[in-house]
Write a protein that holds these residues in place. Structure first.
Motif, mmCIF file in Angstrom:
data_model
loop_
_atom_site.group_PDB
_atom_site.id
_atom_site.type_symbol
_atom_site.label_atom_id
_atom_site.label_comp_id
_atom_site.label_asym_id
_atom_site.label_seq_id
_atom_site.Cartn_x
_atom_site.Cartn_y
_atom_site.Cartn_z
ATOM 1 N N GLN A 159 0.797 -1.360 0.012
ATOM 2 C CA GLN A 159 0.019 0.233 0.087
ATOM 3 C C GLN A 159 0.850 1.276 0.117
ATOM 4 O O GLN A 159 0.410 2.397 -0.506
ATOM 5 N N ALA A 160 2.120 1.336 0.406
ATOM 6 C CA ALA A 160 2.886 2.354 0.612
ATOM 7 C C ALA A 160 4.489 1.967 0.512
ATOM 8 O O ALA A 160 4.779 0.942 0.272
ATOM 9 N N ALA A 161 5.098 2.994 0.107
ATOM 10 C CA ALA A 161 6.459 2.759 -0.075
ATOM 11 C C ALA A 161 7.521 2.051 1.083
ATOM 12 O O ALA A 161 8.298 1.390 0.794
ATOM 13 N N ASP A 162 6.907 2.386 2.240
ATOM 14 C CA ASP A 162 7.308 1.504 3.448
ATOM 15 C C ASP A 162 7.226 -0.062 3.378
ATOM 16 O O ASP A 162 7.973 -0.658 3.789
ATOM 17 N N ASP A 163 6.104 -0.464 2.636
ATOM 18 C CA ASP A 163 5.958 -1.817 2.412
ATOM 19 C C ASP A 163 6.980 -2.386 1.512
ATOM 20 O O ASP A 163 7.606 -3.427 1.754
ATOM 21 N N PHE A 164 7.291 -1.582 0.454
ATOM 22 C CA PHE A 164 8.529 -2.066 -0.390
ATOM 23 C C PHE A 164 9.812 -2.002 0.300
ATOM 24 O O PHE A 164 10.622 -3.095 0.270
ATOM 25 N N ASP A 165 10.145 -1.090 1.019
ATOM 26 C CA ASP A 165 11.410 -0.763 1.757
ATOM 27 C C ASP A 165 11.661 -2.044 2.796
ATOM 28 O O ASP A 165 12.512 -2.787 2.780
ATOM 29 N N LYS A 166 10.385 -2.284 3.612
ATOM 30 C CA LYS A 166 10.367 -3.495 4.468
ATOM 31 C C LYS A 166 10.886 -4.753 3.708
ATOM 32 O O LYS A 166 11.575 -5.601 4.132
ATOM 33 N N PHE A 167 10.016 -4.844 2.585
ATOM 34 C CA PHE A 167 10.261 -6.204 1.589
ATOM 35 C C PHE A 167 11.700 -6.557 1.385
ATOM 36 O O PHE A 167 12.062 -7.533 1.603
ATOM 37 N N VAL A 168 12.106 -5.227 0.614
ATOM 38 C CA VAL A 168 13.512 -5.511 0.201
ATOM 39 C C VAL A 168 14.611 -5.373 1.263
ATOM 40 O O VAL A 168 15.578 -6.355 0.880
ATOM 41 N N SER A 169 14.363 -4.560 2.345
ATOM 42 C CA SER A 169 15.355 -5.025 3.423
ATOM 43 C C SER A 169 15.365 -6.414 3.850
ATOM 44 O O SER A 169 16.558 -6.789 4.358
ATOM 45 N N GLU A 170 14.428 -7.361 3.546
ATOM 46 C CA GLU A 170 14.327 -8.601 4.307
ATOM 47 C C GLU A 170 14.984 -9.472 3.150
ATOM 48 O O GLU A 170 15.657 -10.475 3.750
ATOM 49 N N LEU A 171 15.132 -8.967 1.892
ATOM 50 C CA LEU A 171 16.003 -9.705 0.998
ATOM 51 C C LEU A 171 17.675 -9.363 1.039
ATOM 52 O O LEU A 171 18.384 -10.407 0.774
ATOM 53 N N ARG A 172 18.103 -8.234 1.666
ATOM 54 C CA ARG A 172 19.336 -8.174 1.764
ATOM 55 C C ARG A 172 19.955 -8.979 2.777
ATOM 56 O O ARG A 172 19.503 -9.013 3.943
ATOM 57 N N PRO A 173 21.327 -9.377 2.656
ATOM 58 C CA PRO A 173 21.963 -9.946 3.755
ATOM 59 C C PRO A 173 22.350 -9.179 4.744
ATOM 60 O O PRO A 173 22.407 -7.769 4.665
ATOM 61 N N PRO A 174 22.070 -9.349 6.166
ATOM 62 C CA PRO A 174 22.343 -8.465 7.149
ATOM 63 C C PRO A 174 23.991 -7.755 7.271
ATOM 64 O O PRO A 174 25.039 -8.729 6.867
ATOM 65 N N VAL A 175 24.191 -6.936 7.600
ATOM 66 C CA VAL A 175 25.339 -6.181 7.528
ATOM 67 C C VAL A 175 26.035 -6.342 9.069
ATOM 68 O O VAL A 175 25.198 -6.165 10.085
#
Length: 155
Positions: A135-151
């Protein structure tokens, strides 16, 4: 096969050969009534599948609908059309071999996402944005951050 031009049910097959995807047969047909020529494709269908929506509504499985949604997600991505066709055929075979004719739409969505994730991350995120109803850009951000390996922070 009914002629798409005049409706005549007595059409003739002029040529049959495997389609480029090697999972269907391409047939060139001719209508003696109107002279029209057209192409049909024939695929193996192991069983009639029914999609059970989250609302409980039931509808026949539509391979073309699945293909459209996947092609939209993969639009303008550097993926060969043959690869896309193989992926769609693999998903359909997987659904047909599940043993049950009633397939929840959630299961179909998860299989598509799992397959797209292995092929192209951008297509995966595009499909997920519709499937998970972002519904919002935050949804994308949260989803994509789950794809990235942890730093890892090294202090």
């Amino acid at each position: 096969m009914r002629c798409p031009f005049c409706g005549n049910v007595d059409t003739q097959v002029k040529d049959s050969r495997p389609a480029e995807d090697h999972v269907s047969i391409r047939r060139r047909r001719f209508c003696p009534a109107c002279g029209g020529r057209f192409t049909t494709y024939e695929r193996v269908q192991l069983r009639d599948l029914v999609v059970v929506k989250s609302s409980g509504k039931r509808e026949p499985f539509d391979r073309d609908k699945l293909e459209r949604s996947i092609r939209i997600a993969m639009q303008k991505r550097p993926i060969e059309p043959e690869r896309t066709e193989q992926m769609i055929s693999g998903i359909v075979r997987r659904l047909e071999s599940m043993g049950d004719t009633d397939i929840p739409s959630r299961v179909i969505g998860e299989i598509v996402m799992e397959t797209l994730a292995r092929i192209d991350t951008v297509s995966y995120v595009r499909f997920a944005s519709v499937y998970k109803n972002f519904q919002a850009a935050d949804d994308f951000d949260k989803f994509v951050s789950e794809l990235r390996p942890p730093v890892l922070n090294e202090d």
